[in-house]
Design a protein around this motif. Structure first.
Motif, PDB file in Angstrom:
ATOM      1  N   UNK A   3      20.291  31.240  42.404  1.00  0.00           N
ATOM      2  CA  UNK A   3      21.526  31.638  41.731  1.00  0.00           C
ATOM      3  C   UNK A   3      22.688  31.341  42.646  1.00  0.00           C
ATOM      4  N   UNK A   4      23.700  30.575  42.176  1.00  0.00           N
ATOM      5  CA  UNK A   4      24.838  30.264  43.047  1.00  0.00           C
ATOM      6  C   UNK A   4      25.608  31.506  43.414  1.00  0.00           C
ATOM      7  N   UNK A   5      26.167  31.553  44.607  1.00  0.00           N
ATOM      8  CA  UNK A   5      26.916  32.744  45.024  1.00  0.00           C
ATOM      9  C   UNK A   5      28.173  32.915  44.187  1.00  0.00           C
ATOM     10  N   UNK A   6      28.582  34.172  44.034  1.00  0.00           N
ATOM     11  CA  UNK A   6      29.800  34.449  43.294  1.00  0.00           C
ATOM     12  C   UNK A   6      31.007  33.987  44.101  1.00  0.00           C
ATOM     13  N   UNK A   7      32.026  33.479  43.454  1.00  0.00           N
ATOM     14  CA  UNK A   7      33.209  33.028  44.193  1.00  0.00           C
ATOM     15  C   UNK A   7      33.888  34.191  44.883  1.00  0.00           C
ATOM     16  N   UNK A   8      34.512  33.891  46.048  1.00  0.00           N
ATOM     17  CA  UNK A   8      35.167  34.932  46.826  1.00  0.00           C
ATOM     18  C   UNK A   8      36.292  35.590  46.057  1.00  0.00           C
ATOM     19  N   UNK A   9      36.868  34.854  45.112  1.00  0.00           N
ATOM     20  CA  UNK A   9      38.023  35.396  44.396  1.00  0.00           C
ATOM     21  C   UNK A   9      37.642  36.446  43.367  1.00  0.00           C
ATOM     22  N   UNK A  10      36.327  36.585  43.101  1.00  0.00           N
ATOM     23  CA  UNK A  10      35.919  37.532  42.063  1.00  0.00           C
ATOM     24  C   UNK A  10      36.257  38.954  42.476  1.00  0.00           C
ATOM     25  N   UNK A  11      36.866  39.746  41.611  1.00  0.00           N
ATOM     26  CA  UNK A  11      37.263  41.100  41.980  1.00  0.00           C
ATOM     27  C   UNK A  11      36.062  41.950  42.353  1.00  0.00           C
ATOM     28  N   UNK A  12      36.282  42.891  43.292  1.00  0.00           N
ATOM     29  CA  UNK A  12      35.193  43.760  43.770  1.00  0.00           C
ATOM     30  C   UNK A  12      34.633  44.599  42.650  1.00  0.00           C
ATOM     31  N   UNK A  13      35.498  45.034  41.702  1.00  0.00           N
ATOM     32  CA  UNK A  13      34.986  45.922  40.676  1.00  0.00           C
ATOM     33  C   UNK A  13      34.041  45.202  39.722  1.00  0.00           C
ATOM     34  N   UNK A  14      34.141  43.820  39.641  1.00  0.00           N
ATOM     35  CA  UNK A  14      33.179  43.072  38.838  1.00  0.00           C
ATOM     36  C   UNK A  14      31.861  42.909  39.588  1.00  0.00           C
ATOM     37  N   UNK A  15      31.955  42.541  40.836  1.00  0.00           N
ATOM     38  CA  UNK A  15      30.753  42.306  41.633  1.00  0.00           C
ATOM     39  C   UNK A  15      29.928  43.573  41.793  1.00  0.00           C
ATOM     40  N   UNK A  16      30.580  44.706  41.892  1.00  0.00           N
ATOM     41  CA  UNK A  16      29.878  45.952  42.185  1.00  0.00           C
ATOM     42  C   UNK A  16      29.929  46.956  41.038  1.00  0.00           C
ATOM     43  N   UNK A  17      30.143  46.462  39.828  1.00  0.00           N
ATOM     44  CA  UNK A  17      30.273  47.387  38.693  1.00  0.00           C
ATOM     45  C   UNK A  17      28.993  48.182  38.445  1.00  0.00           C
ATOM     46  N   UNK A  18      27.835  47.633  38.828  1.00  0.00           N
ATOM     47  CA  UNK A  18      26.576  48.344  38.633  1.00  0.00           C
ATOM     48  C   UNK A  18      26.449  49.590  39.484  1.00  0.00           C
ATOM     49  N   UNK A  19      27.294  49.727  40.502  1.00  0.00           N
ATOM     50  CA  UNK A  19      27.236  50.912  41.365  1.00  0.00           C
ATOM     51  C   UNK A  19      27.602  52.183  40.613  1.00  0.00           C
ATOM     52  N   UNK A  20      28.329  52.045  39.507  1.00  0.00           N
ATOM     53  CA  UNK A  20      28.723  53.214  38.729  1.00  0.00           C
ATOM     54  C   UNK A  20      27.517  53.969  38.182  1.00  0.00           C
ATOM     55  N   UNK A  21      26.379  53.286  38.081  1.00  0.00           N
ATOM     56  CA  UNK A  21      25.177  53.905  37.513  1.00  0.00           C
ATOM     57  C   UNK A  21      24.386  54.702  38.542  1.00  0.00           C
ATOM     58  N   UNK A  22      24.743  54.567  39.822  1.00  0.00           N
ATOM     59  CA  UNK A  22      23.986  55.247  40.880  1.00  0.00           C
ATOM     60  C   UNK A  22      24.407  56.699  41.023  1.00  0.00           C
ATOM     61  N   UNK A  23      23.426  57.551  41.365  1.00  0.00           N
ATOM     62  CA  UNK A  23      23.711  58.974  41.562  1.00  0.00           C
ATOM     63  C   UNK A  23      24.277  59.256  42.952  1.00  0.00           C
ATOM     64  N   UNK A  24      23.990  58.373  43.919  1.00  0.00           N
ATOM     65  CA  UNK A  24      24.509  58.583  45.274  1.00  0.00           C
ATOM     66  C   UNK A  24      25.892  57.942  45.413  1.00  0.00           C
ATOM     67  N   UNK A  25      26.677  58.463  46.346  1.00  0.00           N
ATOM     68  CA  UNK A  25      28.044  57.977  46.556  1.00  0.00           C
ATOM     69  C   UNK A  25      28.004  56.635  47.277  1.00  0.00           C
ATOM     70  N   UNK A  26      28.696  55.636  46.713  1.00  0.00           N
ATOM     71  CA  UNK A  26      28.712  54.290  47.297  1.00  0.00           C
ATOM     72  C   UNK A  26      30.159  53.800  47.371  1.00  0.00           C
ATOM     73  N   UNK A  27      30.538  53.258  48.538  1.00  0.00           N
ATOM     74  CA  UNK A  27      31.856  52.664  48.729  1.00  0.00           C
ATOM     75  C   UNK A  27      31.684  51.255  49.280  1.00  0.00           C
ATOM     76  N   UNK A  28      32.553  50.353  48.862  1.00  0.00           N
ATOM     77  CA  UNK A  28      32.564  48.989  49.388  1.00  0.00           C
ATOM     78  C   UNK A  28      33.748  48.887  50.350  1.00  0.00           C
TER      79      UNK A  28
END
Length: 363
Positions: A3-28
């Motif tokens: 899978x090609x890497x995501x471009x650097x310009x992609x917003x953090x909230x898109x790349x890490x949107x799946x973190x919203x489903x986690x029960x533990x606290x996660x920060x980027x």
């Protein structure tokens, strides 16, 4: 297929949107230590909105945040695949945050910081506070009781002598006042005796069957509340006997169950009041910083209105009562008796459920 890497310009909230489903606290966190995004669990744990967290330095959120900075720097340098450490993060004006921290490189110049609340550390801190509080209460009660007791005897004796000296013509008119002094002195003497009771009577040790204790208390309370109240048994018959003071343990359980019954008066009138006596064996329990392989785990649960929030943290203090006319000594004595068995009483309460948990080491 790679899978090609995501471009650097992609917003953090898109790349890490799946973190919203986690029960533990996660920060980027980016290379400058700034918070790029945080999931809802992080908002809840840090008691701060994403908007407030965004673009703040992670280290700036805590008084000792430099420890997090070091972990993030190591992760960015790819020294480890992930770093794990237990930290006590200081927060201005609030309780320290005890967390297990996992820091991982996220690719590029970002790291993912996961914070998991350290429940065991919180429990140890709470137990330590209870033990310190009980020790302070014990010294206060003992000193205060002795300070009250000595002048109390003099006041009562003076009132008796005064009554004997009253002339017959005024005896009937004034005797009422001397009797008030004598009766109030006797009432205070009874209160002082109750305060000193745990420190006066010897600790009589013998073999104790906790279910005999529960059954004795159950019969006493049901005799006082014969209708409208159900006391349900949920016993683990495999719990072994242990060495302890049976009378003290009966008094402990009776104080808690009787308090529960008093709080259930409205439900007793409605006919749906319930108290559950549940016994279990807890394994690998730490009490007063000592690790025990087995412990008695006795729960006394009621479906009452719960303990008022303003006294919830002070219910084991002497003279604190949530009931009008209550002495505020029942739970203080119960905690003292259980601690004499190297154990502890904990309490969780909310409307509709109050759970007193008694933990005592088993052989």
């Amino acid at each position: 297929m790679t899978v090609p890497p995501l471009p650097d310009a992609e917003p953090a909230y898109d790349r890490f949107s799946g973190l919203d489903l986690l029960a533990s606290a996660v920060l980027v966190i980016d290379a400058d230590g700034l918070v790029r995004c945080a999931n809802p669990a992080a908002e809840h744990l840090l008691e701060t909105s994403v908007k407030s967290l965004s673009r703040q330095k992670l280290a700036g959120l805590f008084g000792n945040g430099e420890e997090l900075d070091v972990l993030c720097a190591h992760a960015l340098a790819h020294k480890y695949s992930d770093l794990r450490q237990d930290l006590s993060l200081q927060r201005p004006g609030r309780e320290p945050l005890h967390v297990h921290v996992i820091v991982s490189a996220a690719g590029g110049a970002e790291v993912v910081v996961e914070l998991r609340e350290n429940v065991q550390q919180l429990k140890l801190d709470r137990e330590e506070r209870i033990l310190d509080q009980t020790q302070a209460n014990k010294e206060l009660i003992r000193n205060l009781a002795h300070e009250i007791k000595n002048p109390l005897g003099g006041i009562r004796g003076a009132a008796q002598l005064l009554e004997l000296e009253l002339p017959d013509v005024h005896l009937n008119a004034l005797r009422e006042y001397t009797q008030v002094i004598i009766k109030e002195a006797d009432r205070l003497q009874t209160l002082v005796d109750r305060l000193l009771a745990p420190h006066r009577h010897p600790h009589i040790v013998g073999d104790v069957n906790i279910h005999e204790v529960c059954e004795r208390v159950r019969s006493l309370v049901l005799a006082e509340f014969p209708s409208g109240l159900a006391i349900r048994r949920d016993y683990d018959a495999s719990i072994p006997e242990f060495r302890g003071d049976k009378e003290q343990l009966i008094q402990t359980v009776l104080n808690i169950v009787h308090n529960a019954a008093q709080a259930l008066r409205a439900r007793i009138a409605a006919g749906d009041a319930e108290i559950v006596l549940r016994t279990r064996v807890a394994r690998q329990v730490t009490l007063a910083k000592v690790r025990y392989g087995l412990a008695l785990d006795l729960h006394i649960i009621d479906n009452g209105p719960g303990i008022a929030p303003e006294i919830r943290d002070r219910i084991f203090y002497p003279l604190v009562s949530g009931r009008e006319g209550g002495s505020g000594l029942g739970l203080t004595l119960a905690q003292t008796f259980v601690q004499q068995h190297m154990g502890l009483i904990e309490c969780e309460s909310r409307p509709g459920l109050t759970d007193f948990r008694i933990l005592i080491p088993l052989p």
